[in-house]
Design an enzyme around this catalytic site. Sequence first.
Site, PDB file in Angstrom:
ATOM      1  N   ARG A  90       8.806   5.071   1.132  1.00 36.40           N
ATOM      2  CA  ARG A  90       9.555   5.671   2.256  1.00 36.40           C
ATOM      3  C   ARG A  90      10.071   7.071   1.936  1.00 36.40           C
ATOM      4  O   ARG A  90      10.498   7.784   2.850  1.00 36.40           O
ATOM      5  CB  ARG A  90      10.697   4.746   2.693  1.00 36.40           C
ATOM      6  CG  ARG A  90      10.176   3.475   3.360  1.00 36.40           C
ATOM      7  CD  ARG A  90      11.243   2.667   4.066  1.00 36.40           C
ATOM      8  NE  ARG A  90      10.677   1.616   4.898  1.00 36.40           N
ATOM      9  CZ  ARG A  90      10.544   0.331   4.562  1.00 36.40           C
ATOM     10  NH1 ARG A  90      10.927  -0.076   3.366  1.00 36.40           N
ATOM     11  NH2 ARG A  90      10.007  -0.533   5.394  1.00 36.40           N
TER      12      ARG A  90
ATOM     13  N   HIS B  33       4.308   1.716  -8.145  1.00 36.36           N
ATOM     14  CA  HIS B  33       3.365   0.600  -7.953  1.00 36.36           C
ATOM     15  C   HIS B  33       2.338   0.564  -9.082  1.00 36.36           C
ATOM     16  O   HIS B  33       1.985  -0.505  -9.582  1.00 36.36           O
ATOM     17  CB  HIS B  33       2.573   0.780  -6.655  1.00 36.36           C
ATOM     18  CG  HIS B  33       3.373   0.694  -5.400  1.00 36.36           C
ATOM     19  ND1 HIS B  33       3.580   1.768  -4.579  1.00 36.36           N
ATOM     20  CD2 HIS B  33       3.994  -0.360  -4.815  1.00 36.36           C
ATOM     21  CE1 HIS B  33       4.286   1.394  -3.544  1.00 36.36           C
ATOM     22  NE2 HIS B  33       4.568   0.118  -3.655  1.00 36.36           N
TER      23      HIS B  33
ATOM     24  N   GLY C 266       0.817  -1.221   0.000  1.00 35.32           N
ATOM     25  CA  GLY C 266       0.000   0.000   0.000  1.00 35.32           C
ATOM     26  C   GLY C 266       0.840   1.255   0.000  1.00 35.32           C
ATOM     27  O   GLY C 266       2.028   1.220  -0.329  1.00 35.32           O
TER      28      GLY C 266
ATOM     29  N   LEU D  45       0.534   3.686  -2.110  1.00 34.39           N
ATOM     30  CA  LEU D  45       0.970   3.484  -3.495  1.00 34.39           C
ATOM     31  C   LEU D  45       1.466   4.765  -4.165  1.00 34.39           C
ATOM     32  O   LEU D  45       0.915   5.841  -3.964  1.00 34.39           O
ATOM     33  CB  LEU D  45      -0.200   2.910  -4.309  1.00 34.39           C
ATOM     34  CG  LEU D  45      -0.779   1.600  -3.772  1.00 34.39           C
ATOM     35  CD1 LEU D  45      -1.930   1.132  -4.657  1.00 34.39           C
ATOM     36  CD2 LEU D  45       0.284   0.518  -3.663  1.00 34.39           C
ATOM     37  N   HIS D  46       2.504   4.610  -4.961  1.00 32.69           N
ATOM     38  CA  HIS D  46       3.023   5.706  -5.786  1.00 32.69           C
ATOM     39  C   HIS D  46       3.029   5.228  -7.241  1.00 32.69           C
ATOM     40  O   HIS D  46       2.617   4.084  -7.536  1.00 32.69           O
ATOM     41  CB  HIS D  46       4.420   6.132  -5.315  1.00 32.69           C
ATOM     42  CG  HIS D  46       5.388   4.995  -5.191  1.00 32.69           C
ATOM     43  ND1 HIS D  46       5.860   4.304  -6.268  1.00 32.69           N
ATOM     44  CD2 HIS D  46       5.960   4.422  -4.096  1.00 32.69           C
ATOM     45  CE1 HIS D  46       6.688   3.364  -5.861  1.00 32.69           C
ATOM     46  NE2 HIS D  46       6.765   3.404  -4.545  1.00 32.69           N
TER      47      HIS D  46
ATOM     48  N   GLN E 134      14.954  -8.744  -3.851  1.00 35.19           N
ATOM     49  CA  GLN E 134      13.633  -9.358  -3.596  1.00 35.19           C
ATOM     50  C   GLN E 134      13.106 -10.062  -4.842  1.00 35.19           C
ATOM     51  O   GLN E 134      12.672 -11.213  -4.778  1.00 35.19           O
ATOM     52  CB  GLN E 134      12.651  -8.282  -3.139  1.00 35.19           C
ATOM     53  CG  GLN E 134      11.210  -8.738  -3.082  1.00 35.19           C
ATOM     54  CD  GLN E 134      10.277  -7.715  -2.473  1.00 35.19           C
ATOM     55  OE1 GLN E 134      10.201  -7.599  -1.273  1.00 35.19           O
ATOM     56  NE2 GLN E 134       9.552  -6.963  -3.297  1.00 35.19           N
TER      57      GLN E 134
ATOM     58  N   GLN F  89       8.086  -9.109   7.845  1.00 34.20           N
ATOM     59  CA  GLN F  89       9.297  -8.632   7.168  1.00 34.20           C
ATOM     60  C   GLN F  89       9.873  -7.364   7.811  1.00 34.20           C
ATOM     61  O   GLN F  89      10.731  -6.719   7.217  1.00 34.20           O
ATOM     62  CB  GLN F  89       9.057  -8.448   5.668  1.00 34.20           C
ATOM     63  CG  GLN F  89       8.123  -7.330   5.287  1.00 34.20           C
ATOM     64  CD  GLN F  89       7.730  -7.405   3.809  1.00 34.20           C
ATOM     65  OE1 GLN F  89       6.951  -8.263   3.399  1.00 34.20           O
ATOM     66  NE2 GLN F  89       8.258  -6.514   2.991  1.00 34.20           N
TER      67      GLN F  89
ATOM     68  N   ASP G 298      13.503  -3.234  -5.822  1.00 32.25           N
ATOM     69  CA  ASP G 298      13.844  -4.268  -4.832  1.00 32.25           C
ATOM     70  C   ASP G 298      14.490  -5.431  -5.595  1.00 32.25           C
ATOM     71  O   ASP G 298      13.901  -6.496  -5.763  1.00 32.25           O
ATOM     72  CB  ASP G 298      12.591  -4.697  -4.080  1.00 32.25           C
ATOM     73  CG  ASP G 298      12.011  -3.544  -3.289  1.00 32.25           C
ATOM     74  OD1 ASP G 298      12.679  -3.072  -2.364  1.00 32.25           O
ATOM     75  OD2 ASP G 298      10.900  -3.084  -3.630  1.00 32.25           O
TER      76      ASP G 298
ATOM     77  N   GLY H 127       8.779  -5.021  -8.516  1.00 35.95           N
ATOM     78  CA  GLY H 127       9.567  -3.876  -8.955  1.00 35.95           C
ATOM     79  C   GLY H 127      11.065  -4.158  -8.930  1.00 35.95           C
ATOM     80  O   GLY H 127      11.575  -4.835  -8.023  1.00 35.95           O
TER      81      GLY H 127
END
Length: 279
Positions: free
Chosen positions: A184, A33, A27, A29-30, A150, A57, A147, A144
């Site tokens: 962030r 996303h 969430g 969101l920008h 990830q 996490q 990351d 994305g």
Amino acid sequence: MKLIHTIAELRAELGKFQRPSFAPTMGNLHDGHLALVRQARSLGDVTVASIFVNRLQFLPHEDFGTYPRTLKADCEKLQAVGCDVVFAPSEEELYPEPQGYKVHPPSELADILEGQFRPGFFTGVCTVVHKLFNIVQPSHAVFGAKDYQQQMIIRRMVAQMALPITIHTGATLRAQDGLALSSRNGYLSVSERAEAVQLSRTLKSMIAMLRAGEHNLAAIEQHAMHTLAQRGWKPDYMTVRRRLDLQAPQLDDLTHPDRLVVLGAAKLGNTRLIDNIEV
Ligand code: PAF
């Protein structure tokens, strides 16, 4: 667009479709996303986004409690890009009892870089993503590139567990000055926001050194760490790695820039930012 909070309702809704495509998010969101959701739209017959701030996490000192929960605004944005289904489970719905069964990615991938500074992070990510995959049963899922580690770890999980899902990586979206979009970034003060671009600039300067023929990786990395530290950052790592496995490049890799990626993580004030650029 349907907003669904329970696993049972989601399964009932998705039962009508053959090939769901899925963009999992936490969430807040920008545009980054939303680009992933747009990409997902082109891949399946129904587009699902999840919004779940995954406690597993976050380390105890991290921002789980303060991570912005902006469901209403997120849903408006998702509707505008043509998302069909938003799955936003409560914590009780996804973790009705403590999640004792977890997915532990291999140490050589998960205990380096982000995993070194955020122990257990990738176990938390893999556990929730595996669980969300079981719930949504997508044919395609989009993660994305910001990351980087990830998306690589999830790709490998899907391959090793033989999950019938194609993983897609969406390009990192950047602000005009080059700062990678991130939820962030919203934590940054005005002056920190102006400074934040230095993370991508420093990654670019590492690439420039590589391209200029510098093969002393320790020198490149130390120079980058020093540059940021001098400007008041607290860098965790600034490093050159192989795209393939995120291990340190061998001499042979250095003559093939298309095998390399530079990655960095650093704290600016109280905000920890990460970024990476393929060489
Ligand atoms: O990248 C994220 O936002 C999260 O790590 C993810 C993949 C949604 C899992 O919680």
